[in-house]
Design an enzyme around this catalytic site. Structure first.
Site, PDB file in Angstrom:
ATOM      1  N   SER A 139       2.989  -7.698   4.385  1.00 34.14           N
ATOM      2  CA  SER A 139       2.775  -6.601   5.324  1.00 34.14           C
ATOM      3  C   SER A 139       1.288  -6.487   5.599  1.00 34.14           C
ATOM      4  O   SER A 139       0.451  -6.857   4.757  1.00 34.14           O
ATOM      5  CB  SER A 139       3.280  -5.282   4.729  1.00 34.14           C
ATOM      6  OG  SER A 139       2.859  -4.170   5.504  1.00 34.14           O
ATOM      7  N   TYR A 152       2.621   1.453  -1.437  1.00 34.50           N
ATOM      8  CA  TYR A 152       3.111   0.309  -0.668  1.00 34.50           C
ATOM      9  C   TYR A 152       2.019  -0.737  -0.485  1.00 34.50           C
ATOM     10  O   TYR A 152       2.275  -1.946  -0.616  1.00 34.50           O
ATOM     11  CB  TYR A 152       3.636   0.787   0.688  1.00 34.50           C
ATOM     12  CG  TYR A 152       4.325  -0.293   1.485  1.00 34.50           C
ATOM     13  CD1 TYR A 152       5.402  -1.000   0.955  1.00 34.50           C
ATOM     14  CD2 TYR A 152       3.898  -0.609   2.772  1.00 34.50           C
ATOM     15  CE1 TYR A 152       6.036  -2.003   1.690  1.00 34.50           C
ATOM     16  CE2 TYR A 152       4.527  -1.598   3.514  1.00 34.50           C
ATOM     17  CZ  TYR A 152       5.598  -2.290   2.967  1.00 34.50           C
ATOM     18  OH  TYR A 152       6.224  -3.282   3.693  1.00 34.50           O
TER      19      TYR A 152
END
Length: 254
Positions: A139, A152
Site C-alpha cells: 500500500s 496500517y
C-alpha cells in the site's frame, strides 16, 4: 512465467490470497484470462466457489492466520506454483495513536504480516520449483505516515521489508520477488471493514474524488508482472489515481 512443465491440466498455476473480493477477485480473473489455473484462497468459501466456477479455478477455504489451513492450501496446490499473489490483508480503524485499539493493531499484524509470512514460507518450495514469482500487494501507506494510519502504515511497511529482505536472501535463486503498492482504490469492502461497517464513513473516503482506482486497475498490474519473462523483476510499482498526489493530498470536488 517460465517454460518449465506446467500443472497436469497444462496450465501454469497461480495462488491468490484474499480472493473473495476486491483486488484479489479481480486479480484471479486477470490471471485466469492469461491461462493460469488459479487457486482462490480466502475465508468465505461461498464467494470463492462462485469465483472458481467462473474462471475454472480452484476454491480453497483458508484463513492465512491459521497454520493448519495454510499447510492445507500448500498441499492442495502441490509441487508447482508459478505465481503467488500475497493480497490478503486490510486496515482496521483510523484512530490516532493516543486512542488506537491495540486489538485492531494485533489483528492487522496477524493478517498482513504473520499470515503473509505463513503463506510465503509454505509455498516457496513450489514457487522455486516453477522458477516463479511472489507478488506482494502492499500500500502507499508504506510510503509515508499519515494521521490515523499508524497501525496500517506499520504493517504495510513490515510487509514491504519482508519482500525486500526476501529478494536479498533469494538472490541467485530462480524466484522473482515483486511488490505492487496501490494508493486510493475504491472497492466494495476495504473502507467499510476499516470503519467497522459504517457506510457513511466508508463513502466519505472517496467523496468528491474524480475516478479513484478500481480493483481491476491493480489486477492489470498483477497480470503484467505475472507474464513477464522470469529474468525481469519489478521491485516496486506504486500506483495512484491521478487525483491523489500523496496520502494526504487528494483533489476533491465540492
Amino acid at each position: 512465467m517460465t517454460d518449465q512443465q506446467p500443472s497436469p491440466d497444462n496450465r501454469p498455476t497461480a495462488v491468490v490470497t484474499g480472493a473473495s473480493s476486491g483486488i484479489g477477485a479481480a486479480s484471479a480473473r486477470a490471471l485466469a484470462g492469461e491461462g493460469f489455473k488459479v487457486f482462490c484462497a480466502a475465508r468465505r468459501l461461498d464467494r470463492l466457489t462462485a469465483l472458481a466456477e467462473e474462471i475454472d479455478g480452484v476454491a480453497v477455504e483458508c484463513d492465512i492466520t491459521d497454520q493448519a489451513q495454510v499447510d492445507a492450501l500448500a498441499q492442495a496446490v502441490g509441487g508447482r506454483c508459478d505465481v503467488l499473489l500475497n493480497n490478503a490483508g486490510g486496515a482496521l480503524g483510523q484512530d490516532p495513536i493516543e486512542t488506537a485499539d491495540v486489538a485492531d493493531w494485533e489483528r492487522m499484524y496477524q493478517i498482513n504480516v504473520s499470515g503473509t509470512l505463513r503463506v510465503t514460507q509454505a509455498l516457496l518450495p513450489a514457487i522455486e520449483a516453477a522458477h516463479g514469482a511472489v507478488i506482494f500487494i502492499t500500500s502507499t501507506a508504506a510510503e509515508t505516515a499519515y494521521e490515523g494510519g499508524g497501525g496500517y502504515c506499520g504493517v504495510k511497511v513490515a510487509e514491504r521489508y519482508m519482500a525486500g529482505s526476501m529478494r536479498l536472501e533469494l538472490a541467485g535463486r530462480p524466484v522473482r520477488v515483486c511488490e505492487v503498492s496501490p494508493g486510493m482504490v475504491h472497492t466494495e469492502e476495504f473502507s467499510l471493514v476499516r470503519f467497522g461497517g459504517d457506510q457513511t464513513k466508508a463513502d466519505a473516503v472517496y467523496s468528491g474524488v474524480d475516478a479513484p482506482l478500481v480493483a481491476e486497475d491493480i489486477a492489470e498490474a498483477v497480470r503484467w508482472i505475472a507474464v513477464l519473462p522470469e529474468h525481469v523483476n519489478i521491485d516496486r510499482l506504486v500506483i495512484r489515481p491521478r487525483a491523489q498526489a500523496s496520502n494526504w493530498k487528494v483533489a476533491r470536488s465540492g
